[in-house]
Design a protein around this motif. Structure first.
Motif, PDB file in Angstrom:
ATOM      1  N   ASN A   1     -10.382   1.085  -1.216  1.00 52.39           N
ATOM      2  CA  ASN A   1      -9.597   0.972   0.021  1.00 52.39           C
ATOM      3  C   ASN A   1      -9.735   2.289   0.792  1.00 52.39           C
ATOM      4  O   ASN A   1      -8.855   3.130   0.800  1.00 52.39           O
ATOM      5  CB  ASN A   1      -8.127   0.693  -0.303  1.00 52.39           C
ATOM      6  CG  ASN A   1      -7.317   0.355   0.929  1.00 52.39           C
ATOM      7  OD1 ASN A   1      -7.773   0.499   2.051  1.00 52.39           O
ATOM      8  ND2 ASN A   1      -6.094  -0.110   0.720  1.00 52.39           N
TER       9      ASN A   1
ATOM     10  N   GLU B   1     -10.018   2.671   4.041  1.00 51.74           N
ATOM     11  CA  GLU B   1      -9.477   2.649   5.403  1.00 51.74           C
ATOM     12  C   GLU B   1      -8.138   3.385   5.473  1.00 51.74           C
ATOM     13  O   GLU B   1      -7.850   4.071   6.443  1.00 51.74           O
ATOM     14  CB  GLU B   1      -9.299   1.199   5.877  1.00 51.74           C
ATOM     15  CG  GLU B   1     -10.600   0.413   5.949  1.00 51.74           C
ATOM     16  CD  GLU B   1     -11.610   1.037   6.891  1.00 51.74           C
ATOM     17  OE1 GLU B   1     -11.191   1.502   7.979  1.00 51.74           O
ATOM     18  OE2 GLU B   1     -12.788   1.094   6.542  1.00 51.74           O
ATOM     19  N   ASN B   2      -7.323   3.200   4.447  1.00 50.52           N
ATOM     20  CA  ASN B   2      -6.007   3.857   4.409  1.00 50.52           C
ATOM     21  C   ASN B   2      -6.190   5.270   3.860  1.00 50.52           C
ATOM     22  O   ASN B   2      -6.284   5.487   2.654  1.00 50.52           O
ATOM     23  CB  ASN B   2      -5.052   3.046   3.530  1.00 50.52           C
ATOM     24  CG  ASN B   2      -3.624   3.566   3.584  1.00 50.52           C
ATOM     25  OD1 ASN B   2      -3.374   4.734   3.862  1.00 50.52           O
ATOM     26  ND2 ASN B   2      -2.671   2.687   3.315  1.00 50.52           N
TER      27      ASN B   2
ATOM     28  N   GLU C   1       0.813  -1.213   0.000  1.00 53.95           N
ATOM     29  CA  GLU C   1       0.000   0.000   0.000  1.00 53.95           C
ATOM     30  C   GLU C   1       0.850   1.267   0.000  1.00 53.95           C
ATOM     31  O   GLU C   1       0.482   2.262  -0.618  1.00 53.95           O
ATOM     32  CB  GLU C   1      -0.940   0.000   1.208  1.00 53.95           C
ATOM     33  CG  GLU C   1      -2.065  -1.017   1.093  1.00 53.95           C
ATOM     34  CD  GLU C   1      -3.102  -0.872   2.193  1.00 53.95           C
ATOM     35  OE1 GLU C   1      -2.892  -0.026   3.094  1.00 53.95           O
ATOM     36  OE2 GLU C   1      -4.112  -1.577   2.148  1.00 53.95           O
ATOM     37  N   GLU C   2       1.987   1.227   0.690  1.00 56.65           N
ATOM     38  CA  GLU C   2       2.840   2.413   0.725  1.00 56.65           C
ATOM     39  C   GLU C   2       3.371   2.729  -0.666  1.00 56.65           C
ATOM     40  O   GLU C   2       3.404   3.893  -1.087  1.00 56.65           O
ATOM     41  CB  GLU C   2       4.001   2.208   1.698  1.00 56.65           C
ATOM     42  CG  GLU C   2       4.829   3.477   1.895  1.00 56.65           C
ATOM     43  CD  GLU C   2       6.001   3.285   2.834  1.00 56.65           C
ATOM     44  OE1 GLU C   2       6.700   4.278   3.122  1.00 56.65           O
ATOM     45  OE2 GLU C   2       6.246   2.149   3.269  1.00 56.65           O
TER      46      GLU C   2
END
Length: 1029
Positions: A710, A712-713, A672-673
């Motif tokens: 996504n 949440e992030n 994800e990063e």
């Protein structure tokens, strides 16, 4: 320079030959100053640099012939300079290993080409030439003990003759003399740091002061006594468990006119204890409970080992705690404060007491005044200010009350003065008990400071066994002086010590305070040098530590100024960038590149560093690493690119180097990063249309749409929505987003999001709303109510985007009904009061479609109390975009006759006329339209003529923008209904310009141009008829 070498420099025992310079911090400091003086001499004093020495400076050099380049003649093992003296001899001559230099010019050049060997060369030169001034100027200028007559001799000689060479010699001598004084002053600072008191010295001073004690009027003190009569074999009177902390003895000094003073004498200095005795005067029982028994800090007084003046300069890095302690209950002492009187600052206890009693009247008068407001138990001979530190250890700033030029506040600043983003993370009370790890690290410190290389490595390994991620351990290393030792170890030739030190520094540099301390102590400069090391592990660790430390502005600047950027870019050079399976050798190279990219990532937050990375050739190397498949290196590489993408030159390079394809590819990564940084890079690069097209062509729009799921992030969501927003500026991309259901997903994210994410979401919806079908999708998905709700926010960027989105939605009548029902137009109108011009302009633009599509627009506008006056007053703005948008809004408002009458009363006509001289085509178009519609009321046509609006309007017809032509022709047509306006138009040549536009394919422009010409012609005919009958 001769005096400094003779008196200050530290030489080895000579034996039968000449001594050599010891490798000590003092000598290294002196050598570095001499090197800097010699290196800069040729640029600062070019005339003196050309002076030929009386005798050459001669020494054995470690330099080879290969280091000499242009300006030197190389013949085998012999090198000589092309520059020669009057005698025809070269000013520099290297034969075998013997080097002879005969001018400062050549000396300066030699040091510059010596690079890392310049320290060794300077040492060898000074060892071989103990008094270099004699060789440079002659024996009459030599350094002699006692009275130095060389200056008088020189002045006398200058008076006697006018020889230019004598004058030159005098200037050189004065420069060298100035250097000598500078070196002596510098050495004095170094030497003063090593001064330590001992029992014999203290005993001598006590005996001396006793001679001035007694009952008589001519005595300074009433009495001066030790607290213990027992003397240990080493001369100390303090208990053994206090001797290990450097304490020697304790004194009670009784002045004639005030309370007794309680003194602690230590190897580190003389300390005045602020105490109030509440027990019988039995000083023989004065003992201190061990820290382990009392549960307090292990030191009664944590003595500092650095000069006070130096502490003030580097307070963030060299602060030590001064903790309050409990004394043995039988003593019943209330220990309040401690004043540390450094021997370096005051010379000795005698000098301190002399100062104290000479100033005692002011001191005790201040104290007496203070007693009236303090509790009885807090009465003290000193006042002390305590600043709580984030570390949980109290760092105390000490200040004696009497004003004195040489006993001033020596407090350490507790605040970070750095002008950047970092701040200390937390604060807590200083009296908190410290955990066992703190004392464990303190015990290791003595082995780290005083051991041989093997003991040092063992101590480093033992220190790594502690949890260095814990703040207590990090700050323990700083507080007990280990940080200085760790940085000094980096400057050794012991690889294991360097690696061990860097491993610890890498861990503890996660702490903000430690990062600042490392920078203050010069750690970054040493780490930058280590980047040139052949040892790969060392380079990795140095780069990773730089990555941690360079998170604030000053540290990033230090890295750049010491050549760190070029070295870090060099770490990216590796041939294994495209490999999937790596050999151990390639894996190590990849790890070096990863660490280099991490450091560049931290450094790239500075604009100057971005430019330095580009000039060092970093962009092609980053592009090569972007093609690899290893996420651990891709993350810092993409992170660096997205930081740099704020610069136009980088955006162009990212597009032309083919990096967009790889960025798009990594949007589908499992990390994800990495996805976030890729999306962020696209967000910044998609400002350019070519980049937006490349993102679509490489299939980047679909993964961006998928990543909206996504939620949440938040960091990832912010980058993705930003990329979608910028990509949606191209109509082709909007169609793709509709196909991938991105618009529905964006609407679903309009609630419960951070403002930064909402700015991007609303910006993306605003771009998508430019197409009618998307406006319908937003309405059906329930997107209009949350958009209207956001109009009540305060974030400026969000308000600009949400007004644009609401305005776009309002172009659909069905959407407008919802906006009106939710009081959206009132909210938009209220935003005209916002002080931000961008918000004002965006709100005014949004009001235009609202008025156009509202059912009863005239009544709706009139219902806003003070709304019409507000919008007319905005015509006084200096912002062109605000003026254009307000003119557009007035155009729509003026379609209602009652509203036109109201804004006329508010002075809209003269305000519009004042704007007529603008050269901005966007403003010209909307201004002309506003004038055209305002002509429909009363005598406004006449007023426009009277306020000089006609002539500038005629000039609008010379613009290259067809929309300006249409609006201007319509305005001129309306204005031509007044005879005086027709005359003004004719005088300014409007007929010729309008005739060309009568043949336009734009029917509205045709009709307006023809109508205006017809009005002018009718006036001419009527005038002719009236004149001739």
């Amino acid at each position: 320079m001769g005096a400094a070498l003779a008196r200050a420099a530290q030489w080895t025992a000579a034996g039968s030959g000449t001594g050599t310079l010891e490798i000590t911090p003092l000598n290294e400091s002196l050598l570095n100053q001499i090197i800097k003086f010699a290196e800069d001499f040729s640029t600062r004093h070019p005339r003196e640099a050309a002076f030929v020495f009386r005798e050459p400076l001669e020494w054995k050099t470690q330099l080879g012939c290969s280091v000499f380049g242009e300006g030197y003649e190389i013949n085998g093992a012999t090198v000589q300079s092309e520059a020669k003296g009057k005698d025809g001899q070269p000013l520099l001559l290297l034969m075998a290993s013997t080097l002879r230099v005969r001018s400062f010019d050549q000396l300066s050049s030699l040091l510059q080409i010596s690079m890392e060997k310049k320290l060794k060369e300077a040492q060898a030169c000074l060892e071989a030439n103990r008094d270099p001034i004699v060789k440079i100027l002659g024996p009459e200028y030599g350094t002699v003990e006692g009275e130095d007559m060389s200056m008088l001799y020189l002045l006398d000689k200058v008076k006697k003759d006018d020889d230019p060479e004598t004058e030159l010699k005098m200037k050189i001598f004065l420069l060298l003399h100035q250097l000598d004084l500078q070196l002596l002053n510098s050495s004095l600072k170094h030497i003063s740091e090593d001064i330590r008191l001992n029992p014999a010295a203290i005993n001598n001073e006590v005996n001396l002061l006793k001679n001035f004690s007694g009952k008589g009027e001519d005595t300074v003190l009433e009495s001066l006594e030790y607290t213990s009569d027992y003397t240990f074999s080493n001369g100390c009177r303090a208990p053994p468990w206090r001797q290990v902390h450097g304490e020697i003895c304790y004194l009670v000094i009784k002045p004639h006119d005030t309370d007794p003073l309680y003194i602690t004498c230590s190897t580190a200095g003389v300390f005045l204890n602020g105490v109030k005795p509440t027990y019988e005067k039995n000083y023989q029982r004065m003992e201190v409970v061990d820290a382990k028994v009392s549960g307090q800090s292990q030191n009664l007084y944590d003595f500092t080992e650095k000069n006070v003046c130096e502490k003030v300069k580097s307070s963030a890095a060299r602060r030590r705690s001064v903790d309050k302690k409990k004394l043995e209950p039988s003593m019943k002492l209330i220990c309040t404060d401690i004043i540390c009187v450094q021997p370096q600052l005051f010379g000795s206890m005698y000098i301190y007491l002399k100062y104290f009693f000479f100033n005692k009247n002011k001191y005790f008068s201040d104290k007496a005044a203070k007693k009236d407001t303090e509790e009885e138990g807090r009465s003290s001979t000193v006042s002390l200010k305590t600043k709580k530190k984030a570390s949980g250890i109290s760092s105390e700033s000490v200040k004696i009350q009497p004003a004195s030029k040489w006993f001033e506040d020596v407090s350490e600043s507790s605040s970070e003065t750095e002008e950047d983003e970092e701040q200390p993370v937390r604060r807590q009370e200083g009296n908190t008990d410290l955990p066992s790890e703190y004392w464990g690290i303190q015990k290791l410190a003595k082995y780290l400071k005083g051991g041989n290389p093997t003991a040092t490595v063992i101590a480093l390994c033992s220190m790594r066994d502690f949890n260095l991620a814990q703040e207590t351990c990090q700050l323990a290393i700083r507080d007990i002086g280990c940080l200085e030792v760790l940085i000094n170890l980096l400057d050794t030739e012991e690889i294991k010590c360097q690696i061990g030190s860097l491993k610890i520094l890498k861990e503890i540099s996660q702490n903000t305070l430690i990062r600042h301390a490392i920078a203050d102590l010069g750690g970054l400069q040493i780490m930058v040098k280590i980047l040139d090391s052949p040892d790969k592990d060392l380079k990795c660790l140095a780069a990773e530590t730089i990555a941690n430390v360079a998170r604030f502005k000053r540290a990033r600047r230090t890295v750049r100024q010491h050549g760190g950027i070029k070295r870090l870019v060099g770490l990216l050079e590796c041939i294994s960038t495209g490999s999937t399976s790596l050999t151990p050798y390639q894996a190590k190279d990849t790890e070096i590149a990863r660490c280099g990219a991490l450091a560049l990532w931290s450094c790239s937050k500075s604009i100057k560093n971005k430019e330095a990375i580009r000039k060092a050739g970093g962009i092609p190397l980053l592009a090569r690493w972007l093609k690899c498949s290893h996420a651990n290196i891709l993350t810092p590489v993409v992170g660096t690119l997205q930081e740099c993408a704020s610069e136009p030159s980088y955006r162009l390079a990212i597009r032309t180097e083919g990096m967009i394809e790889n960025l798009v590819k990594n949007l589908s990564s499992e990390h994800e990063e990495l996805q976030m940084h890729c999306a962020s890079a696209i967000f910044k690069c998609a400002e350019d249309k070519e980049t937006r097209d490349l993102v679509r062509q490489h299939g980047g729009l679909q993964p961006l749409s998928v990543l909206l799921g996504n939620s949440e992030n938040k960091q990832l969501l912010g980058a993705v929505t930003g990329a979608i927003w910028k990509c949606a500026m191209s109509g082709e991309n909007v169609s793709k987003f509709r196909e991938y259901k991105a618009i529905e997903a964006l609407v679903g994210l309009l609630t419960d999001q951070p403002e930064g994410v909402l700015v991007n979401i609303v910006g993306a919806l605003g771009e998508c709303c430019q197409e009618p079908i998307n406006r319908t999708i937003i309405r059906k998905c329930g997107g209009i109510p949350p958009l209207v709700k956001l109009l009540a926010g305060t974030d400026q960027a969000l308000l600009v985007n949400v007004t644009k989105a609401v305005g776009a939605c309002a172009t659909e009548p069905e959407n407008m009904m919802i906006i009106d029902r939710l009081d959206g137009v009132r909210l938009l109108w209220s935003l005209l009061k916002n002080p931000n011009p961008d918000v004002q302009a965006s709100a005014a633009w949004a009001i235009c479609p609202c008025i156009e599509n509202a059912k009863d627009a005239g009544e709706m506008v009139r219902s806003f109390v003070g709304g019409l006056e507000l919008i007319v007053n905005l015509l006084k703005s200096k912002n062109k975009e605000v003026l254009a948008s307000v003119c557009a809004a007035i155009t729509n408002i003026a379609k209602d006759e009652e509203n036109l009458a109201v804004i006329t009363d508010h002075g809209v006509v003269p305000l519009l006329s004042k704007l007529a001289n603008t050269k901005n085509d966007k403003l010209r178009r909307h201004l002309a339209e506003a004038i055209s519609h305002c002509c429909m009321w009363g005598s406004n046509r006449v007023t426009f003529g009277e306020t000089k609006a006609i002539a500038p309007l005629v000039r609008y017809l010379k613009s290259n923008d067809p929309s300006v032509h249409r609006a201007t022709a319509q305005a001129l047509y309306q204005l031509s209904e007044d005879a005086n306006n027709c005359i003004t138009m004719h005088e300014n040549g409007v007929v010729k310009l309008l005739l060309a536009m009568v043949g336009s394919t734009d029917e509205i422009l045709q009709e307006a141009a023809a109508g205006c010409i017809a009005n002018i012609r009718r006036l001419a005919l009527a005038t002719e008829k009236a004149k001739y009958g």
